[in-house]
Motif scaffolding. Structure first.
Motif, mmCIF file in Angstrom:
data_model
loop_
_atom_site.group_PDB
_atom_site.id
_atom_site.type_symbol
_atom_site.label_atom_id
_atom_site.label_comp_id
_atom_site.label_asym_id
_atom_site.label_seq_id
_atom_site.Cartn_x
_atom_site.Cartn_y
_atom_site.Cartn_z
ATOM 1 N N THR A 47 9.155 20.813 -42.371
ATOM 2 C CA THR A 47 7.732 21.047 -42.584
ATOM 3 C C THR A 47 6.970 19.738 -42.526
ATOM 4 O OG1 THR A 47 6.079 22.042 -44.065
ATOM 5 C CG2 THR A 47 7.937 20.924 -45.106
ATOM 6 N N GLN A 48 5.728 19.794 -42.068
ATOM 7 C CA GLN A 48 4.894 18.612 -41.922
ATOM 8 C C GLN A 48 4.464 18.110 -43.288
ATOM 9 O OE1 GLN A 48 1.380 19.341 -39.628
ATOM 10 N NE2 GLN A 48 0.755 17.195 -39.548
ATOM 11 N N THR A 49 4.398 16.800 -43.422
ATOM 12 C CA THR A 49 3.984 16.197 -44.693
ATOM 13 C C THR A 49 2.684 15.431 -44.498
ATOM 14 O OG1 THR A 49 5.276 14.184 -44.272
ATOM 15 C CG2 THR A 49 6.362 15.964 -45.474
ATOM 16 N N GLY A 50 1.896 15.335 -45.571
ATOM 17 C CA GLY A 50 0.656 14.572 -45.549
ATOM 18 C C GLY A 50 0.691 13.498 -46.600
ATOM 19 N N ALA A 51 0.206 12.313 -46.287
ATOM 20 C CA ALA A 51 0.324 11.179 -47.197
ATOM 21 C C ALA A 51 -0.605 11.287 -48.393
ATOM 22 C CB ALA A 51 0.037 9.890 -46.429
ATOM 23 N N THR A 52 -1.840 11.715 -48.183
ATOM 24 C CA THR A 52 -2.794 11.688 -49.290
ATOM 25 C C THR A 52 -3.500 13.013 -49.539
ATOM 26 O OG1 THR A 52 -4.534 10.909 -47.787
ATOM 27 C CG2 THR A 52 -3.263 9.241 -48.947
ATOM 28 N N THR A 53 -3.470 13.909 -48.571
ATOM 29 C CA THR A 53 -4.179 15.171 -48.751
ATOM 30 C C THR A 53 -3.215 16.335 -48.687
ATOM 31 O OG1 THR A 53 -4.608 15.322 -46.369
ATOM 32 C CG2 THR A 53 -6.273 14.249 -47.719
ATOM 33 N N ASP A 54 -3.650 17.449 -49.230
ATOM 34 C CA ASP A 54 -2.812 18.639 -49.231
ATOM 35 C C ASP A 54 -2.846 19.279 -47.853
ATOM 36 O OD1 ASP A 54 -1.218 20.654 -50.040
ATOM 37 O OD2 ASP A 54 -2.778 21.763 -51.118
ATOM 38 N N MET A 55 -1.685 19.353 -47.208
ATOM 39 C CA MET A 55 -1.604 19.951 -45.880
ATOM 40 C C MET A 55 -1.604 21.481 -45.956
ATOM 41 S SD MET A 55 -1.426 17.280 -43.901
ATOM 42 C CE MET A 55 -0.873 17.954 -42.348
ATOM 43 N N THR A 56 -1.489 22.038 -47.172
ATOM 44 C CA THR A 56 -1.336 23.480 -47.333
ATOM 45 C C THR A 56 -2.675 24.150 -47.577
ATOM 46 O OG1 THR A 56 0.794 23.038 -48.362
ATOM 47 C CG2 THR A 56 -0.044 25.251 -48.552
ATOM 48 N N THR A 57 -3.182 24.874 -46.586
ATOM 49 C CA THR A 57 -4.407 25.649 -46.766
ATOM 50 C C THR A 57 -4.104 27.134 -46.862
ATOM 51 O OG1 THR A 57 -4.714 25.712 -44.378
ATOM 52 C CG2 THR A 57 -5.814 23.931 -45.586
ATOM 53 N N GLU A 58 -2.874 27.511 -46.542
ATOM 54 C CA GLU A 58 -2.401 28.872 -46.754
ATOM 55 C C GLU A 58 -0.897 28.800 -46.991
ATOM 56 O OE1 GLU A 58 -1.811 29.999 -42.036
ATOM 57 O OE2 GLU A 58 -3.549 30.755 -43.123
ATOM 58 N N ALA A 59 -0.341 29.898 -47.498
ATOM 59 C CA ALA A 59 1.087 29.886 -47.794
ATOM 60 C C ALA A 59 1.885 29.642 -46.512
ATOM 61 C CB ALA A 59 1.496 31.203 -48.436
ATOM 62 N N LYS A 60 2.780 28.672 -46.555
ATOM 63 C CA LYS A 60 3.664 28.400 -45.424
ATOM 64 C C LYS A 60 5.071 28.835 -45.813
ATOM 65 C CE LYS A 60 2.872 23.994 -45.035
ATOM 66 N NZ LYS A 60 2.890 22.604 -44.529
ATOM 67 N N VAL A 61 5.702 29.607 -44.970
ATOM 68 C CA VAL A 61 7.052 30.088 -45.234
ATOM 69 C C VAL A 61 8.013 29.381 -44.288
ATOM 70 C CG1 VAL A 61 8.570 32.096 -45.304
ATOM 71 C CG2 VAL A 61 6.168 32.328 -45.976
ATOM 72 N N ILE A 62 8.959 28.665 -44.857
ATOM 73 C CA ILE A 62 9.946 27.924 -44.084
ATOM 74 C C ILE A 62 11.290 28.600 -44.253
ATOM 75 C CG2 ILE A 62 11.124 25.711 -43.779
ATOM 76 C CD1 ILE A 62 7.784 25.726 -45.494
ATOM 77 N N GLU A 63 11.842 29.124 -43.171
ATOM 78 C CA GLU A 63 13.154 29.781 -43.232
ATOM 79 C C GLU A 63 14.236 28.789 -42.834
ATOM 80 O OE1 GLU A 63 15.503 33.747 -41.525
ATOM 81 O OE2 GLU A 63 13.366 33.433 -41.106
ATOM 82 N N HIS A 64 15.234 28.656 -43.697
ATOM 83 C CA HIS A 64 16.348 27.753 -43.412
ATOM 84 C C HIS A 64 17.631 28.414 -43.896
ATOM 85 C CE1 HIS A 64 18.584 24.024 -42.872
ATOM 86 N NE2 HIS A 64 19.106 24.226 -44.062
ATOM 87 N N GLU A 65 18.462 28.837 -42.927
ATOM 88 C CA GLU A 65 19.699 29.550 -43.249
ATOM 89 C C GLU A 65 19.388 30.760 -44.139
ATOM 90 O OE1 GLU A 65 22.204 28.627 -41.482
ATOM 91 O OE2 GLU A 65 21.121 26.891 -40.756
ATOM 92 N N GLU A 66 19.898 30.777 -45.357
ATOM 93 C CA GLU A 66 19.670 31.918 -46.246
ATOM 94 C C GLU A 66 18.533 31.667 -47.246
ATOM 95 O OE1 GLU A 66 23.429 33.957 -47.574
ATOM 96 O OE2 GLU A 66 24.318 32.163 -46.683
ATOM 97 N N LEU A 67 17.740 30.622 -47.001
ATOM 98 C CA LEU A 67 16.619 30.296 -47.876
ATOM 99 C C LEU A 67 15.291 30.632 -47.216
ATOM 100 C CD1 LEU A 67 17.512 26.725 -49.228
ATOM 101 C CD2 LEU A 67 17.943 28.915 -50.330
ATOM 102 N N LEU A 68 14.343 31.094 -48.038
ATOM 103 C CA LEU A 68 12.939 31.139 -47.657
ATOM 104 C C LEU A 68 12.202 30.263 -48.655
ATOM 105 C CD1 LEU A 68 12.081 34.864 -46.793
ATOM 106 C CD2 LEU A 68 12.275 32.941 -45.229
ATOM 107 N N LEU A 69 11.674 29.142 -48.180
ATOM 108 C CA LEU A 69 10.933 28.223 -49.035
ATOM 109 C C LEU A 69 9.448 28.431 -48.767
ATOM 110 C CD1 LEU A 69 13.424 25.463 -48.235
ATOM 111 C CD2 LEU A 69 12.889 26.059 -50.586
#
Length: 345
Positions: A47-69
């Protein structure tokens, strides 16, 4: 039950297990470092990261193997007031919450935590950017104690606070242990298989969880018997074993790129891990263990694969090959971890 019925049940068990994801949500105010923490939990830049501001303006779902983050947007902001937030993101459907903060604890986080607690949800507090803690005349321990006291004051209960640094990786071992402990046993296996290990204890949990999958895949490969093994009067479904070996490598984070960058002392076992993950390599392993089906203790494996498959010709061979590959991957991952820990000491 016959072998065809056992195989169908086993196939369905594998599909059901893989389709049922472990859902972990991270919430917190802008700049807390949720995306960076997600990347460290899975061991990859997913997932993309931001140094000083919140990159999340809506829920982001990251699927990795058996995880949903699930990277949740800030609770109680102008875009997501409390009532709209709870209605849109339905926290009841998530398994575990990480409250991630990197400065003063926010009232919005307090309110959200209390609502989660009322709903019986489990929440772990993570104070990120631990390496930035500094105040003249105070030790790091004193500053951490003040932060813990502040959290307790806000939430009204003595919750544990885990201090981590995404920059130095400090505190990650303790955090992943806390996540593991907060899950029920079935979901712990999913987490152990899918999350990056920062300790030998986590690697052992990963191996135990992977071994259960090895039984099932080996049984299915033996039951499907599509590809005759040269020199052995037994057929095996090589495509199933290829998937099994690929899943094991993914669980340990052993991509081609990572293995090819190994230091010289790790190259021999790394070479085996790569070679045996091919059709030709699997055939070599199967021929090596071709005699195992004659001496396998059938009753021991019935709970995993069923009576018919446990008694089938070739199950002992496929199981031994799967376990051998798992042991190689585990040994390599253990040595890589030792090198990583040595670098950080």
């Amino acid at each position: 039950m016959n072998i065809r019925e056992d195989a169908e049940k086993l196939r369905q068990d594998i599909e059901d297990e893989q389709n049922l994801k472990l859902k972990i949500a991270l919430f917190g105010q802008p700049g807390a470092g949720k995306s960076s923490l997600i990347n460290l939990i899975v061991g990859q830049p997913v997932t993309q990261t931001g140094a000083t501001t919140d990159m999340t303006t809506e829920a982001k779902v990251i699927e990795h193997e058996e995880l949903l983050l699930v990277d949740l947007p800030g609770y109680g902001t102008s875009k997501f007031p409390p009532n709209k937030w709870m209605e849109q993101f339905q926290p009841e459907e998530l398994d575990l919450f990480l409250c991630v903060f990197a400065s003063k604890f926010h009232e919005a986080d307090t309110t959200f935590f209390k609502q989660l607690k009322e709903k019986g949800r489990v929440c772990i507090f993570v104070r990120n950017k631990q390496d930035d803690l500094w105040e003249e005349g105070k030790t790091t321990e004193q500053l951490e104690a003040e932060i813990i006291a502040d959290v307790h004051k806000h939430v009204g209960s003595a919750e544990n606070v885990h201090f981590v640094s995404c920059r130095t990786k400090a505190g990650l071992t303790e955090l992943v242990d806390a996540i593991y402990a907060a899950l029920d046993p079935a979901k712990r296996e999913k987490y152990a298989r899918s999350a990056k290990a920062y300790s030998k204890e986590h690697l052992e949990a990963k191996k135990a969880a992977c071994e259960k999958s090895v039984y099932k895949y080996a049984g299915l490969a033996a039951a499907n018997g599509l590809n005759p093994v040269p020199g052995v009067n037994i057929g095996v479904d090589i495509s199933i074993m290829l998937k099994q070996f690929n899943d094991i490598r993914k669980s340990y984070g052993l991509s081609d790129e990572k293995v090819n960058k190994l230091i010289p002392s790790l190259l021999p076992i790394g070479k085996r891990v790569l070679e045996y993950s091919t059709k030709e390599g699997i055939m070599i392993l199967l021929k090596r263990y071709a005699g195992r089906e004659a001496s396998i203790q059938i009753g021991r494996y019935v709970p995993f694969v069923g009576q018919a498959i446990a008694a089938a010709a070739g199950f002992g061979m496929t199981l031994a090959a799967g376990k051998s590959y798992l042991n190689d991957c585990h040994q390599l991952a253990e040595q890589i971890l030792e090198e990583e820990l040595g670098i950080r000491q």
